[in-house]
Scaffold this active site. Structure first.
Site, PDB file in Angstrom:
ATOM      1  CG  ASP A 428      -1.669   1.183   1.260  1.00 21.92           C
ATOM      2  OD1 ASP A 428      -2.777   1.260   0.472  1.00 21.92           O
ATOM      3  OD2 ASP A 428      -1.614   2.015   2.263  1.00 21.92           O
ATOM      4  CD  GLU A 481      -2.629   2.297  -3.189  1.00 25.49           C
ATOM      5  OE1 GLU A 481      -3.448   3.211  -3.394  1.00 25.49           O
ATOM      6  OE2 GLU A 481      -1.991   2.368  -2.334  1.00 25.49           O
TER       7      GLU A 481
END
Length: 750
Positions: A428, A481
């Site tokens: 993330d 990401e």
């Protein structure tokens, strides 16, 4: 050498302020009556009597209570071990193998225990070397709460990195949360406090009580704890991760031989806490075992190959969805125990479903029981808020330049792959790690040593992480990401890249949604929003995401974002999905998207399954299941996702009619697919499409089928070539393009 103990030291021990308890506790060489001897000292606040038992001879020596709080001492003269005499320097090496302590507790029950201060460290010299180098990738076998047998005593070895603490106590339900009798020993070479406590068992709760460098006491959750209490409670739980019997050998063997570049990947992104609810647990949370059965059945029916879980690591605030992690080594107790989560992964593997988890090494929350100011110093984070605090999320940023911090994170990643058989880690907020000025104004960040904005230490960490994962666990995928144009995110480290397997294609997602938000009458002027992605489509190994981020924070659900009347909204959503599934790249869809959810996602409610009572929503679900099936059955849609050889424009220039025609191709021997997309509600009759091979082109998919709630305009069963050249090709077919629809054709022999 002397027989007496400094009384002030005993007082500080009893008060919990003695910084080095092993200086007076355990075995110590002393001079007694002019001879050498060993003084064995223990702090046993629950004992009414205590003895030292010589393991070799069975001699039982009573211990004197030197302090009413429970400080005991016994002087051992002469031989205290077979063949070992206290009349030489070997007496200083006396340890748990030489003697044990026996105590009568307040009820009169007599128990034998190993002396915690005579037990050798769980760490070898090699462990210390690796920890110092920041390369101990299995530190989870050493730190935390390790079940251990010492001599004839079963117990737990507690170890925690806190180099700047003054005192570290182990507190738990086994000592009434009074740590004065369980003060850890400091190994200054690595800054680790350690203590073996006999009698502690799996399932018992504990924390580390730390007297920090500022003289403040604070209770901390174990950074390497394998389980934790259900929030808002915060204690760690002693756990044995070695009992579960895995049954996924076939999956693990095939995974290790898998080439992630050439396999289908249809990923169902899921938040376990809200995917489905049920009775029996807090807030209706389902148990991991129940979820395993439900999710495996659903994914198989829907033809998803993988699930991707929003972070399942322990987190104090449910509303953070797991992205503000405290227990990096603990699956959240909201759904059960570590063994329950092992069962979850195992069961999905047995049903040929891979498991990817979101992993958050970018930041951690400020909760007092967590990593922040762990020993009173900025241990895991940067001290300077310009480097150590995230302005958007109110969280702390890891100090990636510190060996021990990088080691903690890399070992944590490997832990999930080793202990839980996880198939992939989606990292993330990578962009926030790469740039020192991420979400900061001028003067709010510190340049790197060359004056640039790149976070050189984070870059090296990400490279180390990816190298370690792919080296130790072939077949496991890592997904970034990353929302910027950082080059080489999914390129090998040896080639200058960051080393990820895949990168989320945020550019495709943003451009495509922007296009789909437009009224069809205006789309022709924005054809480049669709075609631009092919300019860079093969610069990275892309995964196309329609993730949870696109259906929260006021954005609305995907269906509600579509333009037009009710019919057009559903048709546009089917069009969006069909275009996505035929575009190069692996696929990811957040739960609820396959239902045509109207409301944006709420972590308290989850998908609105009642929508399946309506034919139009069932149609969306059937569409996704069929798109996934079409991918699985046609290598042209996955074998060359990351190569320009796998895609070819037939016609991308017809902006007036807002149509696209393209080929998807696989490896040699795979039949190519012809995709025709119409982004307007106007039916395009007698639409000529150029092809290179004569024959019958069978329509194998039509997003406008009445099966999906469409108007059933199409070309069943397909179209024959006409012999007329078109689009610069030797032959062509004439087809009907359904309104706001996608059709897929596959050639059969003439």
């Amino acid at each position: 050498m002397q027989t007496q103990v400094n009384l002030s030291e005993i007082g500080r021990l009893i008060d919990g302020h003695l910084e080095n308890p092993s200086s007076i506790l355990g075995p110590h060489p002393v001079e007694y009556r002019g001879e050498r001897a060993v003084a064995v000292r223990s702090f046993l606040p629950d004992a009414q009597a205590a003895w030292v038992i010589d393991r070799a001879s069975g001699t039982r020596r009573p211990m004197r209570k030197l302090h009413p709080a429970g400080f005991y001492e016994a002087i051992c003269e002469g031989v205290v071990d077979a063949g070992r005499s206290t009349h030489h320097d070997a007496a200083t090496s006396i340890d748990h193998a030489t003697y044990r302590i026996q105590m009568a507790d307040k009820t009169g029950k007599v128990v034998d225990i190993a002396d915690p201060y005579a037990v050798p460290s769980i760490m070898s010299d090699y462990d210390r070397y690796l920890l110092g180098e920041g390369k101990h990738y299995r530190l989870y076998d050493t730190l935390g709460a390790q079940l251990r047998t010492v001599g004839d005593s079963d117990g737990v070895n507690f170890a925690v990195w806190a180099p700047n603490a003054r005192v570290v106590q182990v507190v738990g339900d086994f000592n009434g949360w009074d740590g004065r009798a369980h003060v850890a020993k400091l190994d200054q070479s690595v800054g680790i406090w350690e203590l073996f406590i006999p009698g502690v068992k799996a399932g018992q709760k504990y924390k580390f009580r730390i007297l920090d460098q500022h003289g403040q006491w604070v209770d901390k959750t174990d950074p390497v704890g394998f389980a934790a209490e259900l929030p808002p409670l915060t204690a760690s739980i002693v756990s044995d991760l070695g009992n579960y019997q895995w049954a996924d050998n076939d999956w693990m063997e095939s995974r290790s031989e898998m080439d992630p570049m050439h396999v289908p990947m249809n990923v169902y992104e899921c938040h376990l806490g809200s995917w489905q609810k049920g009775p029996g647990r807090t807030h209706g949370w389902l148990d991991y075992r129940d979820l395993a059965h439900r999710l495996a059945d659903y994914c198989r029916r829907m033809n998803f190959t993988h699930v991707e879980l929003l972070p399942i690591t322990e987190h104090p605030f449910t509303g953070s969805w797991g992205y503000q992690t405290v227990g990096y080594f603990a699956p959240t107790s909201r759904h059960g125990s570590p063994e329950d989560f092992m069962y979850f992964v195992d069961y999905l593997h047995q049903h040929n479903i891979g498991v990817i988890v979101d992993w958050v090494p970018a930041h951690f929350p400020k909760d007092g029981h967590g990593l922040r100011r762990f020993d009173g110093s900025a241990l895991y984070e940067h001290a300077d808020p310009r480097q150590g605090e995230h302005p958007d999320w109110g969280t702390m940023i890891f100090n990636f330049g510190r060996n021990e911090v990088r080691n903690f994170l890399v070992a944590n990643a490997l832990f999930w792959l080793e202990k839980y058989h996880i198939d992939g880690l989606r990292v993330d907020a990578v962009a926030s790690m790469l740039y020192l000025d991420y979400s900061r104004e001028a003067g709010e960040w510190i340049p790197n040593q060359y004056g640039g904005r790149e976070n050189l230490e984070a870059i090296e960490f990400l490279r180390e992480f990816n190298v370690a994962v792919h080296e130790h666990h072939p077949g496991v995928v890592t997904v970034a990401e990353e929302s910027t144009a950082w080059p080489g995110v999914s390129r090998p480290v040896y080639d200058g890249g960051l080393g990820f397997t895949y990168k989320w294609n945020m550019g495709w997602m943003n451009d495509t949604l922007a296009y789909m938000h437009r009224e069809p009458v205006h789309r022709g002027h924005h054809q480049n929003d669709l075609t631009f992605s092919m300019i860079y489509a093969f610069t990275e190994n892309f995964m196309l995401p329609l993730s949870h981020d696109e259906v929260v924070h006021g954005k609305g659900a995907l269906l509600s974002q579509m333009t037009g009347d009710m019919w057009q909204k559903f048709a546009n959503l089917r069009l969006l999905y069909s275009y996505m599934w035929t575009h190069p790249g692996k696929k990811l869809l957040f739960m609820g998207g396959e239902l045509g959810q109207w409301n944006e996602w709420n972590h308290d409610d989850g998908p609105d399954w009642l929508l399946l009572d309506f034919e139009s929503h069932r149609g969306i679900q059937e569409l996704i299941a069929d798109l996934n099936r079409v991918v699985l059955e046609n290598p042209a849609l996955y074998e060359l996702d990351f190569s320009s050889e796998g895609f070819e424009w037939v016609d991308c220039m017809n902006w007036e009619e807002s149509t696209l025609v393209y080929l998807r191709k696989g490896l040699e021997g795979s039949e190519p697919l012809l995709i025709c997309a119409n982004f307007t509600p106007v039916v395009r009759h007698d639409y000529r499409v150029g092809v290179d091979k004569a024959g019958f082109w069978k329509e194998i998919f039509n997003s406008d089928s009445d099966r999906y709630g469409g108007s059933n305009v199409g070309n069943y069963p397909g179209a024959k070539t006409t012999g007329q050249a078109h689009h610069g090709r030797t032959d062509s077919i004439q087809v009907t393009l359904p309104p706001l629809g996608v059709t897929i054709f596959r050639r059969e022999e003439a």
